[in-house]
Design a protein around this motif. Structure first.
Motif, PDB file in Angstrom:
ATOM      1  N   GLY A  10      36.110  43.925  45.543  1.00  0.00           N
ATOM      2  CA  GLY A  10      37.473  43.003  45.790  1.00  0.00           C
ATOM      3  C   GLY A  10      37.996  43.210  44.431  1.00  0.00           C
ATOM      4  O   GLY A  10      36.519  43.067  43.943  1.00  0.00           O
ATOM      5  N   TRP A  11      39.231  42.941  43.607  1.00  0.00           N
ATOM      6  CA  TRP A  11      39.545  42.942  41.961  1.00  0.00           C
ATOM      7  C   TRP A  11      40.777  41.969  42.054  1.00  0.00           C
ATOM      8  O   TRP A  11      41.413  42.003  42.909  1.00  0.00           O
ATOM      9  N   ILE A  12      40.170  40.338  41.663  1.00  0.00           N
ATOM     10  CA  ILE A  12      41.950  39.730  41.629  1.00  0.00           C
ATOM     11  C   ILE A  12      41.855  39.902  40.536  1.00  0.00           C
ATOM     12  O   ILE A  12      41.125  40.039  38.576  1.00  0.00           O
ATOM     13  N   TYR A  13      43.302  40.307  40.264  1.00  0.00           N
ATOM     14  CA  TYR A  13      44.311  39.265  38.486  1.00  0.00           C
ATOM     15  C   TYR A  13      45.184  37.944  39.316  1.00  0.00           C
ATOM     16  O   TYR A  13      45.209  37.582  39.759  1.00  0.00           O
ATOM     17  N   VAL A  55      40.059  46.973  46.738  1.00  0.00           N
ATOM     18  CA  VAL A  55      41.464  46.428  47.205  1.00  0.00           C
ATOM     19  C   VAL A  55      41.685  45.593  45.815  1.00  0.00           C
ATOM     20  O   VAL A  55      41.009  44.759  45.522  1.00  0.00           O
ATOM     21  N   ILE A  56      43.130  45.014  45.319  1.00  0.00           N
ATOM     22  CA  ILE A  56      43.735  44.739  44.844  1.00  0.00           C
ATOM     23  C   ILE A  56      44.329  43.542  44.463  1.00  0.00           C
ATOM     24  O   ILE A  56      45.545  44.029  45.330  1.00  0.00           O
ATOM     25  N   MET A  71      41.868  30.888  46.917  1.00  0.00           N
ATOM     26  CA  MET A  71      42.717  30.643  48.251  1.00  0.00           C
ATOM     27  C   MET A  71      42.714  32.292  48.222  1.00  0.00           C
ATOM     28  O   MET A  71      42.613  32.828  49.500  1.00  0.00           O
ATOM     29  N   VAL A  72      43.206  33.308  47.096  1.00  0.00           N
ATOM     30  CA  VAL A  72      43.712  34.552  47.209  1.00  0.00           C
ATOM     31  C   VAL A  72      41.992  35.387  47.759  1.00  0.00           C
ATOM     32  O   VAL A  72      41.683  36.127  48.462  1.00  0.00           O
ATOM     33  N   ALA A  73      40.563  34.509  46.828  1.00  0.00           N
ATOM     34  CA  ALA A  73      39.164  35.130  48.061  1.00  0.00           C
ATOM     35  C   ALA A  73      39.327  34.668  48.887  1.00  0.00           C
ATOM     36  O   ALA A  73      38.314  35.698  49.297  1.00  0.00           O
TER      37      ALA A  73
END
Length: 237
Positions: A10-13, A55-56, A71-73
């Motif tokens: 998992g990759w969050i911006y 998944v980004i 929330m995104v996580a």
């Protein structure tokens, strides 16, 4: 269409600039997922980075900070149940001091201090490998990263926190993920957390942070990530 169960990273911006930048570092683009929950409002890019399916996701437009990141996580884990490791890759304001010679365009990577702030062992091992290849351009710092609930642009407050906590940069998302993700934070420095804050260095800072994230993932063997516990299982206890 892509199967959500095939993705382990998992990759969050935080902002769209970083989200667009990340796409330049993907080795392969995949089709959209076959299915996500009707209540999942994230926008996803599915890809291969090195040997790993990643998944980004990006925070909603105009939303920053702890609650939005959580929330995104949450939605990401619900729709992609086999995620094993996670990265928060973004830009940040630096915290210059006499102790730490930090400059625009440098990278700060979260590292444990006094038992706090440490990423999973598989990521710490890869970090040590990258340290041995560090050519100091850009300069990479390893430190505890401090989460705050508003944008830091007051030099007086910045200097007080530097004195109290010996921090190198400030960010607004990671604290919201503590109960959701075992994660690594990677930050490109784009300003000095004061009243002179502007966007001039944001693009470059986003590029170096994404490049570091890719180099890190490319050091990790596929079987090592597959052997990690699923984050959903870690959270469930």
């Amino acid at each position: 269409m892509s199967n959500p169960k095939d993705y382990t990273v998992g990759w969050i911006y935080a902002i769209s600039t970083e989200y667009v930048t990340a796409q330049a570092f993907l080795d392969e683009n995949h089709d959209a997922p076959e299915y996500v929950s009707p209540n999942n409002n994230n926008d996803y890019i599915l890809s291969r980075v090195g040997r790993h399916n990643a998944v980004i996701a990006v925070l909603p437009n105009g939303e920053y900070g702890i609650t939005s990141a959580a929330m995104v996580a949450r939605d990401m884990l619900y729709s992609f149940p086999n995620i094993r490791i996670s990265l928060i890759v973004s830009i940040s304001g630096g915290a210059p001091s006499l102790t730490h010679d930090i400059h625009l365009g440098d990278i700060v990577v979260s590292a444990p201090r006094d038992g706090k702030g440490g990423p999973p062992a598989i990521l710490r091992t890869a970090i040590n490998g990258l340290k041995s290849e560090d050519e100091d351009n850009p300069k990479i710092h390893y430190s505890l990263i401090t989460s705050i609930n508003q944008l830091m642009k007051d030099a007086t407050v910045r200097d007080r926190l530097i004195a109290e906590m010996d921090v190198l940069c400030f960010e607004m998302e990671a604290a919201g993920l503590i109960s959701h993700f075992p994660y690594l934070v990677i930050r490109g420095i784009c300003d000095y957390s004061d009243s002179h804050k502007n966007k001039e260095w944001q693009g470059y800072a986003a590029i170096v942070a994404a490049a570091y994230a890719k180099d890190l993932l490319c050091r990790i063997p596929l079987n090592k990530i597959e052997a990690e516990k699923r984050i959903k299982e870690i959270i469930a206890g």
